[in-house]
Structures are given as C-alpha cells and as structure tokens.
Enzyme design. Sequence first.
Site, PDB file in Angstrom:
ATOM      1  N   GLY A 231       0.831  -1.304   0.083  1.00 46.20           N
ATOM      2  CA  GLY A 231       0.077   0.027  -0.043  1.00 46.20           C
ATOM      3  C   GLY A 231       0.722   1.469   0.032  1.00 46.20           C
ATOM      4  N   GLY A 234       4.791   1.165  -0.270  1.00 39.27           N
ATOM      5  CA  GLY A 234       5.410   0.843  -1.373  1.00 39.27           C
ATOM      6  C   GLY A 234       5.344  -0.656  -1.735  1.00 39.27           C
ATOM      7  N   GLY A 260      -2.723  -3.682  -6.857  1.00 34.08           N
ATOM      8  CA  GLY A 260      -2.087  -4.579  -6.815  1.00 34.08           C
ATOM      9  C   GLY A 260      -1.912  -5.279  -8.314  1.00 34.08           C
ATOM     10  N   ASP A 261      -3.136  -5.465  -9.024  1.00 32.99           N
ATOM     11  CA  ASP A 261      -2.752  -6.079 -10.431  1.00 32.99           C
ATOM     12  C   ASP A 261      -2.116  -5.090 -11.348  1.00 32.99           C
ATOM     13  OD1 ASP A 261      -4.689  -7.981  -9.379  1.00 32.99           O
ATOM     14  OD2 ASP A 261      -6.355  -6.571  -9.985  1.00 32.99           O
TER      15      ASP A 261
END
Length: 321
Positions: A231, A234, A260-261
């Site tokens: 998040g 980093g 995240g993807d």
Amino acid sequence: MIVTLTANPSIDHTVALSEPLRRGDLQRARAATSYPGGKGVNVSRVVAGAGARTVAVLPGDPGDPLLRALSETGLDYQAVPCGGPARTNITLTEADGTTTKINEPGTPLTVDERIALADLLVELSRDASWVVLSGSLPPTVPVDWYVDLLRRLRRPGPGGIKVAVDTSDGPLLALAEHFDSTAPHLIKPNAEELAQLTGGDPDELQDPGAAARAASVLVARGVETVLATLGAAGAVLVTASGAWHATAPAITARSTVGAGDSALAGYLLADLDHQAPPDRLRRAVAYGSAAAALPGTGLPGPHHTDPSAVHVTALDLQPHH
C-alpha cells in the site's frame, strides 16, 4: 506474450461517494462506472495498454455482458462457455480513498469446464513468456486447482515458461503446501496474504524490513521471486540474490481497485524488457501507485506512470547483533 487466467471473472461496478459511507442510511453517489474485471483481466488490460501482447483466459458464455465489455475494450481474450453469467463485484469508494468491496461468489464450474480452461491455458502458454494465475476460485473448484495447473505449466529446462500467482486465503495456502516441490516463479502477496503464508502479523508486515524477511522465508522454500505490495509503504522485492524496497512520491489515493494487479503488470512488463530486479520493482510501484491515483476501476497506461520518481533501496536481511 503474457497469458492470464481469471477463473472467477466479474463485472466490476464502482460507486463513488462524496461523503463517508454511512451504514443503514440513504446516500447518493456522485459517479458510477462498470468495467470488465477480475485480477487476471486487470493484468491483461494493463499489459495491453502498454502495447505488449497478452491473452486473457476466462470462463464466459457468448453474449455475456462481461465478454461484450471485454470486446469493447479491444482486449484479446479466449473464453470457455460456463453455463452462467459472470458475477458482479461492487466497490464503494469514499473521497479519502477508503474502499469497500463486496464480491459475489461467482458461477460454479463443472469438471469438464475446468478441464477445458486448463487445456486452453496450457495450449496458449506454448507461446508465452509468463502465465499469470490470478484471483479467487469459483464455487465447486477444488482449492488446490492452482497447484494442478502449476504442475502442468512448469516445463523443465531454461526455455520454460514462468508462472506468477496472485491469490489469497484457501487457494494461496493450498499452493504454499507445495512450495518445496512445485513453487511458482513469482507470487505477489499483500501484507495480509504474506501473513497468511508465514504466520506473521499483517500490521507488522506493513514494515518493509519485516515484509522482506518474511518473503525471504518463501524464497528459501522454492519461490524464485516474491513481490509484496504494501500500500502506501510501497513494495518489496525479494529473490535469492537480494532484496529491495521501493516507494513512490505521495499521491492522493482515489481507489485501490486494481492497484496490486497493476503493480504485477508493471513488474512483468519490465521483465519482458529484461530489466534488472530493482528496475522491475521500480516499474511495479510506478504502476501500482498510478492505479491508486485513478478513480473507480481505472487502470493505468504508461503515460500515467513515472518510474524515475520511484525511490529504490537495497535491503540487508542479515540479522543484526
């Protein structure tokens, strides 16, 4: 080429609120958007947006709104009929970036449908550099299905395809049971998923040093690369040859959907460009940060990212006495 599998795809419907969410109350949305989704689909959309070849593999019937939406985006995909509509996932985003997600379970897959998906994936993988297994599994699919797919995809020899996995809960734990014999080349956990794998505290694993040390345990068990996204803190990248931490300049987070993807897609794009591990991490964080700065389910293109602004430092994982 990058081939992605999304076994449990969705229509992602995002509702943007002007005020904090109030349970049990009537609120009016300031905006709403719908996009074809699912973690593997998101990875493919980002990869395609950067001009690289990708094919998204998923279950879906002809005429399903999900497949129509994918066709409208121009994304190259191949679908296996599954006898039911794609699920709808609902995301509520507040003005400060707080995100609440409600995910439907999805359409169950029969044994024959599972076999067809696996066969299609293996066939397409023959021309791929990476295969990405992403997201949850729909009802009726065995929790260890990713393990079976990994065994079929991992071919011996230097020319073999590389497999990345991004999942959680039961499928992730089932995969971890076989790391010593059948590990993916890359996993991309967040802090909570890293805690599931290592028995750590999710809050403590938001610390980059703690996350890197936990990731190194997984590398010792056979996973070649761990890309842990943290998040606002980093991300860390850990391999047998080193560990690195990267942070992006501060942003105003508008939605964490697809961040995240996008980070995983950025990493894979850098790998296709034969970049060194620190630069792969740099591009991953640039893409993940750009996704968080976009509203709704918007996904970043290269023009949204600035890898040069990402700060990367090497980490020393040796215990200090």
